[in-house]
Design a protein around this motif. Structure first.
Motif, PDB file in Angstrom:
ATOM      1  N   ASN A 154      27.799 -26.449 -31.790  1.00 35.71           N
ATOM      2  CA  ASN A 154      26.943 -26.139 -30.637  1.00 35.71           C
ATOM      3  C   ASN A 154      26.492 -27.430 -29.925  1.00 35.71           C
ATOM      4  O   ASN A 154      25.778 -28.246 -30.519  1.00 35.71           O
ATOM      5  N   ARG A 156      24.353 -27.776 -27.732  1.00 38.04           N
ATOM      6  CA  ARG A 156      22.931 -27.719 -27.379  1.00 38.04           C
ATOM      7  C   ARG A 156      22.098 -28.661 -28.262  1.00 38.04           C
ATOM      8  O   ARG A 156      21.140 -29.264 -27.795  1.00 38.04           O
ATOM      9  N   ALA A 157      22.486 -28.777 -29.545  1.00 40.46           N
ATOM     10  CA  ALA A 157      21.739 -29.665 -30.448  1.00 40.46           C
ATOM     11  C   ALA A 157      21.824 -31.114 -29.950  1.00 40.46           C
ATOM     12  O   ALA A 157      20.839 -31.856 -30.013  1.00 40.46           O
ATOM     13  N   ASP A 159      22.203 -31.932 -26.826  1.00 38.54           N
ATOM     14  CA  ASP A 159      21.346 -31.961 -25.624  1.00 38.54           C
ATOM     15  C   ASP A 159      19.887 -32.203 -26.011  1.00 38.54           C
ATOM     16  O   ASP A 159      19.189 -33.018 -25.404  1.00 38.54           O
ATOM     17  N   VAL A 160      19.442 -31.457 -27.039  1.00 41.00           N
ATOM     18  CA  VAL A 160      18.046 -31.617 -27.480  1.00 41.00           C
ATOM     19  C   VAL A 160      17.821 -33.045 -27.977  1.00 41.00           C
ATOM     20  O   VAL A 160      16.803 -33.669 -27.660  1.00 41.00           O
ATOM     21  N   ALA A 161      18.794 -33.575 -28.729  1.00 43.88           N
ATOM     22  CA  ALA A 161      18.677 -34.946 -29.233  1.00 43.88           C
ATOM     23  C   ALA A 161      18.542 -35.929 -28.068  1.00 43.88           C
ATOM     24  O   ALA A 161      17.777 -36.891 -28.142  1.00 43.88           O
ATOM     25  N   ARG A 162      19.267 -35.653 -26.994  1.00 46.87           N
ATOM     26  CA  ARG A 162      19.178 -36.546 -25.816  1.00 46.87           C
ATOM     27  C   ARG A 162      17.802 -36.485 -25.171  1.00 46.87           C
ATOM     28  O   ARG A 162      17.284 -37.489 -24.700  1.00 46.87           O
ATOM     29  N   THR A 163      17.181 -35.287 -25.159  1.00 43.57           N
ATOM     30  CA  THR A 163      15.828 -35.209 -24.573  1.00 43.57           C
ATOM     31  C   THR A 163      14.821 -35.958 -25.461  1.00 43.57           C
ATOM     32  O   THR A 163      13.769 -36.363 -24.989  1.00 43.57           O
ATOM     33  N   LEU A 164      15.168 -36.147 -26.737  1.00 46.21           N
ATOM     34  CA  LEU A 164      14.259 -36.850 -27.656  1.00 46.21           C
ATOM     35  C   LEU A 164      14.478 -38.364 -27.629  1.00 46.21           C
ATOM     36  O   LEU A 164      13.804 -39.097 -28.345  1.00 46.21           O
ATOM     37  N   GLY A 165      15.454 -38.818 -26.849  1.00 45.87           N
ATOM     38  CA  GLY A 165      15.646 -40.257 -26.696  1.00 45.87           C
ATOM     39  C   GLY A 165      17.010 -40.777 -27.087  1.00 45.87           C
ATOM     40  O   GLY A 165      17.259 -41.981 -27.003  1.00 45.87           O
ATOM     41  N   CYS A 166      17.901 -39.915 -27.528  1.00 45.04           N
ATOM     42  CA  CYS A 166      19.249 -40.358 -27.889  1.00 45.04           C
ATOM     43  C   CYS A 166      20.075 -40.652 -26.639  1.00 45.04           C
ATOM     44  O   CYS A 166      19.961 -39.942 -25.642  1.00 45.04           O
ATOM     45  N   GLN A 170      24.587 -41.976 -29.365  1.00 47.54           N
ATOM     46  CA  GLN A 170      23.722 -41.693 -30.528  1.00 47.54           C
ATOM     47  C   GLN A 170      23.751 -40.202 -30.885  1.00 47.54           C
ATOM     48  O   GLN A 170      23.761 -39.841 -32.059  1.00 47.54           O
ATOM     49  N   ILE A 175      24.300 -36.429 -34.485  1.00 49.15           N
ATOM     50  CA  ILE A 175      24.239 -34.958 -34.521  1.00 49.15           C
ATOM     51  C   ILE A 175      25.624 -34.329 -34.703  1.00 49.15           C
ATOM     52  O   ILE A 175      25.833 -33.527 -35.606  1.00 49.15           O
TER      53      ILE A 175
ATOM     54  N   LEU B  49      19.259 -32.667 -18.189  1.00 46.68           N
ATOM     55  CA  LEU B  49      20.548 -32.268 -18.764  1.00 46.68           C
ATOM     56  C   LEU B  49      21.476 -31.713 -17.694  1.00 46.68           C
ATOM     57  O   LEU B  49      22.658 -31.538 -17.914  1.00 46.68           O
ATOM     58  N   PRO B  69      17.727 -38.139 -19.848  1.00 53.92           N
ATOM     59  CA  PRO B  69      16.839 -37.150 -20.479  1.00 53.92           C
ATOM     60  C   PRO B  69      15.828 -37.780 -21.440  1.00 53.92           C
ATOM     61  O   PRO B  69      14.664 -37.383 -21.467  1.00 53.92           O
ATOM     62  N   GLY B  70      16.248 -38.772 -22.187  1.00 57.94           N
ATOM     63  CA  GLY B  70      15.379 -39.386 -23.187  1.00 57.94           C
ATOM     64  C   GLY B  70      14.267 -40.240 -22.615  1.00 57.94           C
ATOM     65  O   GLY B  70      13.339 -40.610 -23.327  1.00 57.94           O
ATOM     66  N   TYR B  76      11.512 -30.359 -25.550  1.00 50.09           N
ATOM     67  CA  TYR B  76      12.295 -29.211 -25.074  1.00 50.09           C
ATOM     68  C   TYR B  76      12.654 -28.306 -26.250  1.00 50.09           C
ATOM     69  O   TYR B  76      13.203 -28.777 -27.245  1.00 50.09           O
ATOM     70  N   ALA B  82      18.578 -24.637 -31.388  1.00 46.57           N
ATOM     71  CA  ALA B  82      19.484 -25.779 -31.567  1.00 46.57           C
ATOM     72  C   ALA B  82      18.953 -26.759 -32.606  1.00 46.57           C
ATOM     73  O   ALA B  82      18.864 -27.961 -32.360  1.00 46.57           O
ATOM     74  N   PHE B  84      19.172 -29.076 -35.957  1.00 47.44           N
ATOM     75  CA  PHE B  84      20.281 -29.932 -36.386  1.00 47.44           C
ATOM     76  C   PHE B  84      20.732 -29.485 -37.783  1.00 47.44           C
ATOM     77  O   PHE B  84      19.986 -29.668 -38.755  1.00 47.44           O
ATOM     78  N   PHE B  95      12.839 -37.150 -36.229  1.00 52.72           N
ATOM     79  CA  PHE B  95      13.989 -37.552 -35.404  1.00 52.72           C
ATOM     80  C   PHE B  95      13.573 -38.340 -34.149  1.00 52.72           C
ATOM     81  O   PHE B  95      14.009 -39.465 -33.929  1.00 52.72           O
ATOM     82  N   LEU B  99      13.605 -42.562 -33.018  1.00 56.53           N
ATOM     83  CA  LEU B  99      14.212 -43.063 -31.774  1.00 56.53           C
ATOM     84  C   LEU B  99      13.193 -43.832 -30.936  1.00 56.53           C
ATOM     85  O   LEU B  99      13.553 -44.737 -30.185  1.00 56.53           O
ATOM     86  N   HIS B 100      11.924 -43.463 -31.089  1.00 55.40           N
ATOM     87  CA  HIS B 100      10.871 -44.175 -30.356  1.00 55.40           C
ATOM     88  C   HIS B 100      10.347 -45.370 -31.157  1.00 55.40           C
ATOM     89  O   HIS B 100       9.308 -45.926 -30.834  1.00 55.40           O
TER      90      HIS B 100
END
Lengths: 269, 215
Positions: A154, A156-157, A159-166, A170, A175, B49, B69-70, B76, B82, B84, B95, B99-100
């Motif tokens: 998936n 989407r996981a 995508d979520v990682a990217r919103t968290l700063g990945c 990364q 992921i 995204l 996005p980050g 989100y 989703a 992991f 997680f 990253l921060h």
């Protein structure tokens, strides 16, 4: 349906049974006593392993790229990957030979000459040619396997990682890659098996020099060409045995990783 | 604060033209609308995204339209959560903090605080496979809020839960709203969720976003 499927399974079993009936233990002992066959087994195991590992190293990023991204030229890359699969093996070997010996420009620069004289790493008719010939086909299968693997993960996981700063890289490494462990083992298995069965391109590009570029598929050919059918069949069965041992070991490794992952909550690390 | 200035989104043949929206800092906004009307695309555009074909996205008075996005400081929670698959619950909460570049002590403190707020401290070492729907929901929420985002985006977060778990999660969201005061945009089909949580409500219908007055 079951009847039709069993016909295929029966055919394979009968093929192996016929080979077993044709040969004897003495034939096995004889071929294993030959130093050239022992050298062939060593080169086969080494070259298949190296080409399978190289294939997976290339297949992981390329499979991910083709699975996740839509970009100009994607169709072309997707088609190019299939070419080694559909190309007749002899044509692939011939193409490799031409690539390494094609004079380029007015100076007549040749890749093989440059590799031999400047880099000190001659390829054609030597063991690296065996690896390249195996890699050219095995890699295409590994890329297809990794593509399907990433299709099933998936996105989407990530995508979520990217919103968290990945970053995208990364997200891939942290992921997607840990989830693809079973796919990597499947790609490694398929690439290894494919490399083992390679014959045409090796014969044309690496030759069949005993003790130098002879792998088990060429051993069968060489034994047949001198009329020793018993030895050819014994080597064939040796290939079947090696293939079964390696494939069972790789599948076992995959299953073990899956079981460990289920127990620890971490399927791939 | 979340502000959308004439955002247009195109996804295949679907087109959502000139949507504008402003949610004040600390407000909890509910966005409703039929399935397929573009609510998720709108959230994805705010997240970064999905690229809008025109218009701009502003978060906390900063134009973030071209930000990765980050870099948007967003939490989100997508509809399918989703999670992991190869991470356990604690690793989910850690997680974003890793990253921060949070220090080990900050990381542990924030992870434990988040787990405490969400009531998942006892689950920290658990893999995500065996979690119930409500537990998985809490983990997804925890992953999003652990980094203390300035904006929280929730895409139908309670849609897959049974009645009892939904009530528990509603209470949790309400207490989170009061405790964190984070600007939130929550997409839902459920009127009860809207009535219970919303400071302001919007409806997306026939490609038009309209403000709905709260009685």
């Amino acid at each position: 349906m079951g009847g039709i499927s069993s016909c295929f399974l029966l055919l394979i079993v009968l093929l192996i049974a016929a080979d077993l009936a044709f040969t004897s233990l003495a034939d096995f002992k004889n071929v294993l006593a030959k130093p050239e066959i022992r050298a062939s087994i060593r080169l086969t195991l080494l070259s298949c392993t190296v080409s399978a590992i190289l294939s997976v190293i290339v297949a992981i990023p390329l499979g991910y790229l083709l699975s996740r991204f839509r970009f100009p030229g994607r169709f072309l890359i997707d088609t190019l990957v299939d070419i080694p699969i559909v190309l007749p093996p002899l044509v692939l070997g011939l193409s490799l030979l031409i690539l390494f010996h094609l004079p380029i420009g007015s100076s007549g620069w040749e890749l093989e000459t440059w590799l031999r004289d400047e880099v000190g790493f001659p390829v054609t008719y030597r063991w690296p040619a065996v690896v390249i010939a195996q890699f050219a086909v095995a890699c295409a299968f590994a890329i297809r396997t990794m593509g399907v693997t990433f299709d099933q993960i998936n996105p989407r996981a990530e995508d979520v990682a990217r919103t968290l700063g990945c970053t995208r890289l990364q997200a891939f490494v942290q992921i997607a890659l840990p989830q693809s462990g079973r796919g990597i083992i499947a790609a490694l298995t398929i690439a290894w098996a494919r490399a083992l069965g390679e014959f045409g391109p090796i014969l044309v590009f690496a030759g069949a020099t005993r003790m130098r570029t002879e792998v088990l598929s060429t051993s069968v050919f060489l034994e047949m060409s001198v009329g020793d059918l018993n030895a050819a069949v014994a080597v064939s069965l040796l290939m079947v045995t090696i293939a079964i041992v390696v494939l069972v070991a790789l599948r076992g490794l995959g299953a073990r990783r899956w079981r460990l992952g289920t127990l620890t909550g971490d399927r791939t690390r | 604060m979340i502000r959308l200035d004439n955002i247009s989104i195109t996804v295949g043949t679907f087109h959502l033209p000139n949507v504008s929206l402003e949610i004040e800092r600390g407000r909890y906004a509910i966005l409703m609308g039929k399935t397929g009307c573009g609510k998720t695309s709108l959230l994805e555009t705010i997240c970064g995204l999905r690229k809008p074909s025109s218009g701009s996205v502003w978060l906390q008075d900063v134009d973030v339209t071209r930000y990765a996005p980050g870099d948007r400081e967003i939490g989100y929670v997508p509809q399918d959560l989703a999670l992991f698959p190869t991470y356990n619950v604690a690793e989910h909460l850690e997680f974003g903090l890793k990253l921060h570049k949070a220090s080990p002590s900050q990381l542990k403190q924030r992870r434990d605080e988040t787990a405490e707020i969400l009531g998942i401290t006892h689950l920290l070492r658990r893999p995500i496979d065996g979690l119930s729907g409500g537990e998985a929901q809490r983990v997804a929420l925890g992953r999003a809020i652990a980094v203390e985002p300035s904006v929280l985006l929730l895409d139908e977060p309670l849609s897959a839960l049974d009645e009892e778990t939904r009530d528990e999660m509603l209470e949790l969201l309400q207490s989170l709203k009061e405790a964190t005061n984070v600007t939130t945009l929550h997409v839902t089909h459920n009127l009860a969720e809207a009535e219970r949580l919303a400071d302001c409500r919007y409806r997306l219908s026939d490609s038009v976003l309209e403000h709905v007055a709260i009685d």
